[in-house]
Design a protein around this motif. Structure first.
Motif, PDB file in Angstrom:
ATOM      1  N   ILE A   1       2.287  16.675  17.731  1.00  0.00           N
ATOM      2  CA  ILE A   1       3.111  17.362  16.735  1.00  0.00           C
ATOM      3  C   ILE A   1       2.425  17.389  15.371  1.00  0.00           C
ATOM      4  N   GLY A   2       1.159  16.953  15.332  1.00  0.00           N
ATOM      5  CA  GLY A   2       0.398  17.010  14.091  1.00  0.00           C
ATOM      6  C   GLY A   2       0.707  15.897  13.106  1.00  0.00           C
ATOM      7  N   MET A   3       1.162  14.754  13.627  1.00  0.00           N
ATOM      8  CA  MET A   3       1.453  13.608  12.765  1.00  0.00           C
ATOM      9  C   MET A   3       0.833  12.345  13.359  1.00  0.00           C
ATOM     10  N   LYS A   4       0.579  11.374  12.471  1.00  0.00           N
ATOM     11  CA  LYS A   4       0.034  10.082  12.894  1.00  0.00           C
ATOM     12  C   LYS A   4       0.788   8.966  12.196  1.00  0.00           C
ATOM     13  N   MET A   5       0.834   7.821  12.847  1.00  0.00           N
ATOM     14  CA  MET A   5       1.285   6.616  12.174  1.00  0.00           C
ATOM     15  C   MET A   5       0.027   5.854  11.783  1.00  0.00           C
ATOM     16  N   ILE A   6      -0.088   5.565  10.514  1.00  0.00           N
ATOM     17  CA  ILE A   6      -1.212   4.777  10.008  1.00  0.00           C
ATOM     18  C   ILE A   6      -0.732   3.332   9.972  1.00  0.00           C
ATOM     19  N   GLU A   7      -1.491   2.451  10.572  1.00  0.00           N
ATOM     20  CA  GLU A   7      -1.147   1.031  10.534  1.00  0.00           C
ATOM     21  C   GLU A   7      -2.270   0.292   9.823  1.00  0.00           C
ATOM     22  N   ILE A   8      -1.890  -0.450   8.810  1.00  0.00           N
ATOM     23  CA  ILE A   8      -2.848  -1.234   8.040  1.00  0.00           C
ATOM     24  C   ILE A   8      -2.408  -2.685   8.119  1.00  0.00           C
ATOM     25  N   ILE A   9      -3.266  -3.539   8.617  1.00  0.00           N
ATOM     26  CA  ILE A   9      -2.989  -4.977   8.674  1.00  0.00           C
ATOM     27  C   ILE A   9      -3.929  -5.622   7.670  1.00  0.00           C
ATOM     28  N   ALA A  10      -3.362  -6.307   6.688  1.00  0.00           N
ATOM     29  CA  ALA A  10      -4.174  -6.881   5.608  1.00  0.00           C
ATOM     30  C   ALA A  10      -3.649  -8.260   5.235  1.00  0.00           C
ATOM     31  N   GLU A  11      -4.470  -8.982   4.501  1.00  0.00           N
ATOM     32  CA  GLU A  11      -4.048 -10.278   3.974  1.00  0.00           C
ATOM     33  C   GLU A  11      -2.811 -10.080   3.099  1.00  0.00           C
ATOM     34  N   LYS A  12      -1.920 -11.050   3.117  1.00  0.00           N
ATOM     35  CA  LYS A  12      -0.696 -10.979   2.321  1.00  0.00           C
ATOM     36  C   LYS A  12      -1.035 -10.810   0.838  1.00  0.00           C
ATOM     37  N   GLY A  13      -0.248  -9.970   0.181  1.00  0.00           N
ATOM     38  CA  GLY A  13      -0.434  -9.738  -1.239  1.00  0.00           C
ATOM     39  C   GLY A  13      -1.131  -8.429  -1.572  1.00  0.00           C
ATOM     40  N   TYR A  14      -1.637  -7.734  -0.572  1.00  0.00           N
ATOM     41  CA  TYR A  14      -2.372  -6.496  -0.821  1.00  0.00           C
ATOM     42  C   TYR A  14      -1.576  -5.229  -0.503  1.00  0.00           C
ATOM     43  N   ALA A  15      -0.398  -5.342   0.101  1.00  0.00           N
ATOM     44  CA  ALA A  15       0.344  -4.159   0.547  1.00  0.00           C
ATOM     45  C   ALA A  15       0.659  -3.200  -0.590  1.00  0.00           C
ATOM     46  N   ASP A  16       1.052  -3.714  -1.743  1.00  0.00           N
ATOM     47  CA  ASP A  16       1.397  -2.820  -2.851  1.00  0.00           C
ATOM     48  C   ASP A  16       0.176  -2.068  -3.375  1.00  0.00           C
ATOM     49  N   ASP A  17      -0.969  -2.740  -3.451  1.00  0.00           N
ATOM     50  CA  ASP A  17      -2.208  -2.065  -3.866  1.00  0.00           C
ATOM     51  C   ASP A  17      -2.627  -1.014  -2.837  1.00  0.00           C
ATOM     52  N   ILE A  18      -2.485  -1.366  -1.561  1.00  0.00           N
ATOM     53  CA  ILE A  18      -2.834  -0.428  -0.494  1.00  0.00           C
ATOM     54  C   ILE A  18      -1.909   0.780  -0.540  1.00  0.00           C
TER      55      ILE A  18
END
Length: 190
Positions: A91-108
């Motif tokens: 359908i032309g969409m993707k789920m992007i999954e990012i696994i990172a060290e805690k504390g970086y989600a807001d910057d990402i």
């Protein structure tokens, strides 16, 4: 062929949704506690934008895919979204999954927004321990993680993946991983 149903709801709605889906043939699922990211950078800067969420994950058999996704589409849940993850149709969409060290989600998420993402869901998690991990009094120190889920159209998903992948904090070994999964169904509910 199996697919994965991902239902992101306001806190307190996922259990009710799962009960309804069991009545339609779903076997069960897992509910994770999460937070939604702010809808605007101004709200985020003021600390008012995040909302408490639940993420319901359920593995679906091919013979009930359409029944379950149809039932979810008919649910009226304010602020909820549904995505079916599989390669059964594009359908032309993707789920992007990012696994990172805690504390970086807001910057990402800030980098993802600059690349065109409109929002995401953050799930708290932790890594798995191994013999090589740092130990404290003989116990492995397991790093805390954040999982950021973003659903976007293919062209935006590609730009987001590239922008996030270029972040300095994710270039260090073991700091994070970014990958995409095709979305075969998507709906906003409510």
């Amino acid at each position: 062929m199996k697919s994965l149903l991902l239902l992101i709801t306001e806190r307190g709605q996922a259990q009710k949704a799962m009960k309804s889906l069991r009545e339609k043939g779903a076997r069960g699922g897992t509910i994770l506690f999460a937070r939604g990211t702010a809808s605007s950078s101004l709200l985020a800067a003021l600390g008012f934008g995040d909302s408490r969420k639940e993420v319901l994950i359920s593995l679906l058999d091919e013979d009930i895919n359409d029944t379950i996704t149809g039932a979810v589409r008919r649910m009226r849940m304010k602020g909820a979204v549904m995505a079916e993850l599989s390669d059964r149709k594009d359908i032309g969409m993707k789920m992007i999954e990012i696994i990172a060290e805690k504390g970086y989600a807001d910057d990402i998420m800030a980098a993802a927004r600059k690349a065109g993402a409109t929002g995401g869901t953050v799930i708290e998690a932790h890594g798995t321990a191994s013999d090589e991990d740092v130990k404290f009094f003989g116990f492995p120190i397991v790093p805390e993680k954040e999982i950021l889920l973003i659903i976007a159209k293919d062209e935006i998903a590609d730009a987001v993946t590239k922008a996030v992948g270029e972040m300095e904090c994710l270039k260090k070994k073991g700091m994070g991983i970014v990958f995409t999964i095709p979305v075969s169904e998507f709906a906003t509910l409510g």
